[in-house]
Design a protein around this motif. Sequence first.
Motif, short mmCIF file in Angstrom:
data_model
loop_
_atom_site.label_atom_id
_atom_site.label_comp_id
_atom_site.label_asym_id
_atom_site.label_seq_id
_atom_site.Cartn_x
_atom_site.Cartn_y
_atom_site.Cartn_z
N GLU A 204 -55.71 -82.11 19.98
CA GLU A 204 -55.30 -83.47 20.37
C GLU A 204 -54.60 -83.66 21.64
O GLU A 204 -54.48 -85.00 21.82
CB GLU A 204 -54.54 -83.95 19.10
CG GLU A 204 -55.42 -84.06 17.95
CD GLU A 204 -54.46 -84.49 16.70
OE1 GLU A 204 -53.22 -84.49 16.93
OE2 GLU A 204 -55.05 -84.94 15.58
N SER A 205 -54.34 -82.69 22.07
CA SER A 205 -53.37 -82.93 23.36
C SER A 205 -53.54 -81.67 24.29
O SER A 205 -53.03 -80.84 24.48
CB SER A 205 -51.82 -82.78 22.96
OG SER A 205 -51.43 -83.89 22.18
N VAL A 228 -58.85 -90.91 28.45
CA VAL A 228 -59.33 -90.83 26.83
C VAL A 228 -59.45 -89.37 26.76
O VAL A 228 -59.95 -88.51 27.39
CB VAL A 228 -60.70 -91.36 27.15
CG1 VAL A 228 -61.52 -90.96 25.74
CG2 VAL A 228 -60.72 -92.89 26.92
N ILE A 229 -58.84 -89.01 25.61
CA ILE A 229 -59.07 -87.55 24.93
C ILE A 229 -60.04 -87.42 23.86
O ILE A 229 -60.17 -88.00 22.89
CB ILE A 229 -57.62 -87.05 24.50
CG1 ILE A 229 -56.63 -87.29 25.53
CG2 ILE A 229 -57.74 -85.73 23.88
CD1 ILE A 229 -54.98 -86.94 24.78
N THR A 231 -62.01 -86.11 21.45
CA THR A 231 -61.83 -84.89 20.24
C THR A 231 -63.02 -85.27 19.29
O THR A 231 -63.26 -84.46 18.27
CB THR A 231 -60.64 -84.68 19.72
OG1 THR A 231 -59.92 -85.85 19.23
CG2 THR A 231 -59.91 -84.15 20.58
N GLN A 239 -64.16 -95.52 22.94
CA GLN A 239 -62.94 -95.32 23.44
C GLN A 239 -63.27 -95.01 25.04
O GLN A 239 -62.53 -96.14 25.86
CB GLN A 239 -62.54 -93.72 23.22
CG GLN A 239 -62.03 -93.33 21.90
CD GLN A 239 -61.66 -91.95 21.61
OE1 GLN A 239 -62.31 -91.04 21.88
NE2 GLN A 239 -60.32 -91.84 21.16
N TYR A 255 -55.69 -92.86 25.36
CA TYR A 255 -56.27 -92.89 24.10
C TYR A 255 -56.69 -91.66 23.55
O TYR A 255 -57.18 -90.80 24.14
CB TYR A 255 -57.28 -93.88 24.16
CG TYR A 255 -57.10 -95.31 24.69
CD1 TYR A 255 -56.24 -96.04 24.04
CD2 TYR A 255 -57.14 -95.78 25.97
CE1 TYR A 255 -55.98 -97.36 24.46
CE2 TYR A 255 -56.68 -96.89 26.59
CZ TYR A 255 -56.13 -97.58 25.70
OH TYR A 255 -55.62 -98.91 26.43
N GLY A 256 -56.38 -91.40 22.30
CA GLY A 256 -57.04 -90.19 21.67
C GLY A 256 -56.70 -90.21 20.19
O GLY A 256 -55.83 -91.20 19.54
N THR A 257 -56.41 -88.95 19.73
CA THR A 257 -56.09 -88.92 18.17
C THR A 257 -54.74 -88.39 17.85
O THR A 257 -54.34 -88.19 16.79
CB THR A 257 -57.29 -87.90 17.28
OG1 THR A 257 -57.31 -86.99 18.20
CG2 THR A 257 -58.64 -88.63 17.11
#
Length: 267
Positions: A204-205, A228-229, A231, A239, A255-257
Amino acid sequence: QDTQDALAQVAQRDAWLQEVATASVTGRLEGQSVGVFVAHGASADDVDQVVSALENAGASVGFEASMSAEWWAPELAAFRGEIADQVIDSVVGVEGLPSTEVLQHAIIQALVPDAVPAGADAPGDVGVEFPSDGAAADRADVLLEVLTRSELLSVSKRATGPVDALVMVTGDGPEGGGTMADVAASVWKQYVPATMLVVFGETESPPVATEAIEHGATLATANRPSIVIATESALVPPQLVFALVEQGAGGSGSYGTAENLPLIASP
């Protein structure tokens, strides 16, 4: 049987998400031309997801170019400085800038006809001579020849007109790669209203995204690329597209989870 049922439910959920995602972005980028940069380490599938999302939203790919590992490898900073010194006289609007930024200006000016940073005067005569089988026709050709012969850049499609946004697709990168990518995207914001990084990874990172977000926090909002990540493949279209829309309106975001990030920009 329970395992098969669970897998079937996941597949059904993913298919539903994909349908919803595609419907939500249809026409959002209608008529826009988007340049796509591919950083070393991004897979062909990563690039295909981004291009598909852009095209489903009504955009066209104005250009596509790939940066080699040499573009962001920290141990090759001196080499990149030498290339920047070679091209600086043919790059508009870079007086007094460090070589890292000069190089990013050179890349976009090589790929987009008549591109100059906001507030810069129109380009003058070519200031660099570079050996070639045929004389370079103009400033952009000189820049492109130097960048491709140095193997920093390879070009699948060169722009034939202005572009409205720039997207860089990345995967894993070297230490400092995220900072380099964010510096580049912030430089390119002097040419287009919207720039962003789409970082693919298993976590996630991803380090590239973390570094880019940290660097972006030091910039004014107007100069800050969005991140934007990616995953969840089903979430990539909204996204990406909603972040570009937000960028075009003068905003930015990451943005991401991950727990500390919003999932998607507000449409």
